[in-house]
Design a protein around this motif. Structure first.
Motif, mmCIF file in Angstrom:
data_model
loop_
_atom_site.group_PDB
_atom_site.id
_atom_site.type_symbol
_atom_site.label_atom_id
_atom_site.label_comp_id
_atom_site.label_asym_id
_atom_site.label_seq_id
_atom_site.Cartn_x
_atom_site.Cartn_y
_atom_site.Cartn_z
ATOM 1 N N ILE A 18 63.983 45.535 28.146
ATOM 2 C CA ILE A 18 62.823 44.789 28.645
ATOM 3 C C ILE A 18 63.259 44.029 29.889
ATOM 4 C CG2 ILE A 18 61.131 42.979 28.092
ATOM 5 C CD1 ILE A 18 61.636 43.683 25.120
ATOM 6 N N GLU A 19 62.570 44.262 31.000
ATOM 7 C CA GLU A 19 62.968 43.667 32.269
ATOM 8 C C GLU A 19 61.809 42.897 32.902
ATOM 9 O OE1 GLU A 19 64.512 46.672 34.839
ATOM 10 O OE2 GLU A 19 66.369 46.921 33.700
ATOM 11 N N ARG A 20 62.026 41.616 33.123
ATOM 12 C CA ARG A 20 61.114 40.748 33.870
ATOM 13 C C ARG A 20 59.672 40.859 33.382
ATOM 14 N NH1 ARG A 20 64.914 37.762 36.206
ATOM 15 N NH2 ARG A 20 63.316 36.913 37.578
ATOM 16 N N VAL A 21 59.491 40.936 32.087
ATOM 17 C CA VAL A 21 58.161 41.166 31.525
ATOM 18 C C VAL A 21 57.321 39.893 31.576
ATOM 19 C CG1 VAL A 21 56.938 41.536 29.337
ATOM 20 C CG2 VAL A 21 58.709 43.128 30.065
ATOM 21 N N LYS A 22 56.106 40.048 32.105
ATOM 22 C CA LYS A 22 55.126 38.964 32.145
ATOM 23 C C LYS A 22 53.795 39.477 31.615
ATOM 24 C CE LYS A 22 57.121 36.720 36.258
ATOM 25 N NZ LYS A 22 56.835 36.214 37.618
ATOM 26 N N LYS A 23 53.133 38.636 30.832
ATOM 27 C CA LYS A 23 51.786 38.945 30.374
ATOM 28 C C LYS A 23 50.924 37.698 30.526
ATOM 29 C CE LYS A 23 48.223 40.907 28.622
ATOM 30 N NZ LYS A 23 47.437 41.843 29.441
ATOM 31 N N TYR A 24 50.033 37.723 31.503
ATOM 32 C CA TYR A 24 49.125 36.612 31.767
ATOM 33 C C TYR A 24 47.699 37.036 31.409
ATOM 34 C CZ TYR A 24 52.909 34.732 34.746
ATOM 35 O OH TYR A 24 54.096 34.264 35.223
ATOM 36 N N TYR A 25 46.981 36.124 30.776
ATOM 37 C CA TYR A 25 45.565 36.359 30.463
ATOM 38 C C TYR A 25 44.711 35.514 31.407
ATOM 39 C CZ TYR A 25 47.219 38.447 26.111
ATOM 40 O OH TYR A 25 47.858 39.240 25.179
ATOM 41 N N PRO A 26 43.769 36.137 32.117
ATOM 42 C CA PRO A 26 42.950 35.365 33.058
ATOM 43 C C PRO A 26 41.999 34.413 32.357
ATOM 44 C CG PRO A 26 42.149 37.618 32.882
ATOM 45 C CD PRO A 26 43.434 37.566 32.105
ATOM 46 N N ILE A 27 41.812 33.251 32.963
ATOM 47 C CA ILE A 27 40.821 32.273 32.503
ATOM 48 C C ILE A 27 39.615 32.394 33.437
ATOM 49 C CG2 ILE A 27 40.338 29.830 32.081
ATOM 50 C CD1 ILE A 27 43.369 29.428 31.800
ATOM 51 N N LYS A 29 35.535 31.523 34.466
ATOM 52 C CA LYS A 29 34.455 30.545 34.328
ATOM 53 C C LYS A 29 33.300 30.914 35.254
ATOM 54 C CE LYS A 29 37.098 26.465 32.890
ATOM 55 N NZ LYS A 29 37.430 25.036 33.185
ATOM 56 N N GLY A 30 32.145 30.373 34.931
ATOM 57 C CA GLY A 30 30.980 30.581 35.784
ATOM 58 C C GLY A 30 30.243 31.869 35.476
ATOM 59 N N ILE A 31 29.066 32.002 36.050
ATOM 60 C CA ILE A 31 28.225 33.168 35.777
ATOM 61 C C ILE A 31 28.809 34.435 36.395
ATOM 62 C CG2 ILE A 31 26.127 31.802 35.541
ATOM 63 C CD1 ILE A 31 25.423 32.560 38.406
ATOM 64 N N PHE A 32 29.696 34.287 37.361
ATOM 65 C CA PHE A 32 30.339 35.439 37.982
ATOM 66 C C PHE A 32 31.734 35.708 37.410
ATOM 67 C CE2 PHE A 32 27.415 33.826 41.289
ATOM 68 C CZ PHE A 32 26.606 34.946 41.405
ATOM 69 N N SER A 33 32.072 34.977 36.342
ATOM 70 C CA SER A 33 33.374 35.151 35.677
ATOM 71 C C SER A 33 34.530 35.075 36.665
ATOM 72 C CB SER A 33 33.418 36.488 34.919
ATOM 73 O OG SER A 33 32.467 36.510 33.894
ATOM 74 N N LYS A 34 34.505 34.068 37.495
ATOM 75 C CA LYS A 34 35.573 33.881 38.473
ATOM 76 C C LYS A 34 36.857 33.453 37.777
ATOM 77 C CE LYS A 34 36.769 31.280 42.648
ATOM 78 N NZ LYS A 34 36.343 30.232 43.595
ATOM 79 N N THR A 35 37.971 34.056 38.169
ATOM 80 C CA THR A 35 39.269 33.696 37.598
ATOM 81 C C THR A 35 39.748 32.381 38.189
ATOM 82 O OG1 THR A 35 39.862 36.032 37.293
ATOM 83 C CG2 THR A 35 41.659 34.430 37.292
#
Length: 332
Positions: A18-27, A29-35
């Motif tokens: 496993i190398e440099r593994v990242k898992k980010y979940y976007p947050i 908001k808003g009616i356009f689901s802006k990250t």
């Protein structure tokens, strides 16, 4: 990070890298689901797992253990990094190649009630993989399934039953049988006993040990119960807020912890001998920080009783040869 730092006196080539593994979940908001931000569930992890060993992953709830495990078997996509199984990048394989690898890379889920399809009999759960991946005849597959049920401690008559007809421990045995039916090389055990009664936990752990010896399995064993991790693991990686803060052989982790967080986890573990209950303990204060906005510097400094100004400013690297620790001022 240098791979030799993780090798820990194992001479063979790693089965999992496993190398440099990242898992980010976007947050969003808003009616356009802006990250507007990201939850950093797994943040820059390097690991090696060697054939035949059990690598334990331990930490508080929400530290990213299960997300890491699910990412290894490609049930979660990666934000960055690579997962190499036998030098093949799992997340860059085609669907046809991944289907072939699925027979060697399996997972045992935490919840035995949610991991089995309630509309399928046990026979379908165990026989269908043999028909698809091994191309056995129906009679051969049924015979193989009955043999495996006997190995995991269930009657051959269980084949004709639905999951709701079993207890939690029996369901987990079915989940284990499903995981090993294709004779895999590596199994991710995602807290396989946390949902079971204490009396059943020991039986399942002994079963996993026996299967490992009989089928030459390699485990990535994820849990927050230190007793289970100590019993199962050859090496242990301690996770906090998406990062590994300590990695060493099991005996070193339990007898000579170097990170204050590891020491705090061990100090919270019940001690049956009253002669050892009065020793100096590290008691964690406060809550786990928000993974969407982790603290600067060392992520543990907000709860660490030994934190110094440097801890708030500079993020420590995971260093130390055969006993790795990510701490500016490790315990002696």
């Amino acid at each position: 990070m240098s791979a030799i730092l993780h090798k820990a006196q194992v001479s063979s080539d790693p089965i999992l890298r496993i190398e440099r593994v990242k898992k980010y979940y976007p947050i969003r908001k808003g009616i356009f689901s802006k990250t507007v931000g990201h939850v950093k569930a797994v943040d820059d992890i390097d690991l090696l797992v060697f054939p035949g060993e059990t690598l334990g992953i331990v930490g508080e709830s929400g530290c990213g253990k299960s997300t890491l495990g699910r990412s290894i078997v490609r049930l979660e996509s990666l934000t960055e990094g690579s997962v190499y199984y036998k030098e093949q990048d799992v997340h860059r394989m085609s669907e046809s190649d991944m289907r072939r690898v699925r027979s060697e890379l399996q997972i045992i889920f935490q919840d035995p009630y949610a991991s089995l399809n309630p509309r399928k009999r046990v026979s379908e759960l165990l026989i269908n993989p043999l028909l698809v991946h091994v191309q056995m005849t129906p009679d051969e597959a049924r015979k193989k399934a009955m043999e495996l049920l006997d190995i995991v401690g269930l009657s051959k008559h269980s084949l004709n039953k639905f999951p709701h007809e079993f207890s939690g421990g029996q369901r987990q045995r079915i989940g284990i049988a499903r995981a090993i039916i294709l004779q895999p090389k590596l199994i991710v055990c995602d807290e396989p006993v946390s949902a079971l009664d204490v009396s059943i936990q020991a039986q399942i752990l002994n079963l996993l040990k026996s299967l490992q010896n009989n089928f030459q399995l390699t485990y990535l064993f994820i849990a927050h119960g230190l007793g289970a991790v100590k019993f199962m693991s050859d090496r242990i990686a301690v996770m906090y807020l998406g990062k590994i803060v300590e990695l060493a052989r099991t005996s070193n982790i339990f007898n000579h912890p170097k990170h204050p967080y590891t020491k705090a986890l061990l100090d919270a573990y019940p001690v049956p001998n009253p002669l050892f209950r009065d020793k100096e303990r590290i008691i964690l204060s406060g809550d786990v920080p928000n993974p969407a906005a982790p603290p600067s510097g060392c992520r543990f400094h907000t709860r660490c009783p030994m934190a110094r100004p440097r801890c708030r400013e500079e993020q420590p690297e995971l260093l130390g040869g055969q006993h790795l620790v990510a701490c500016h001022y490790p315990l002696s």
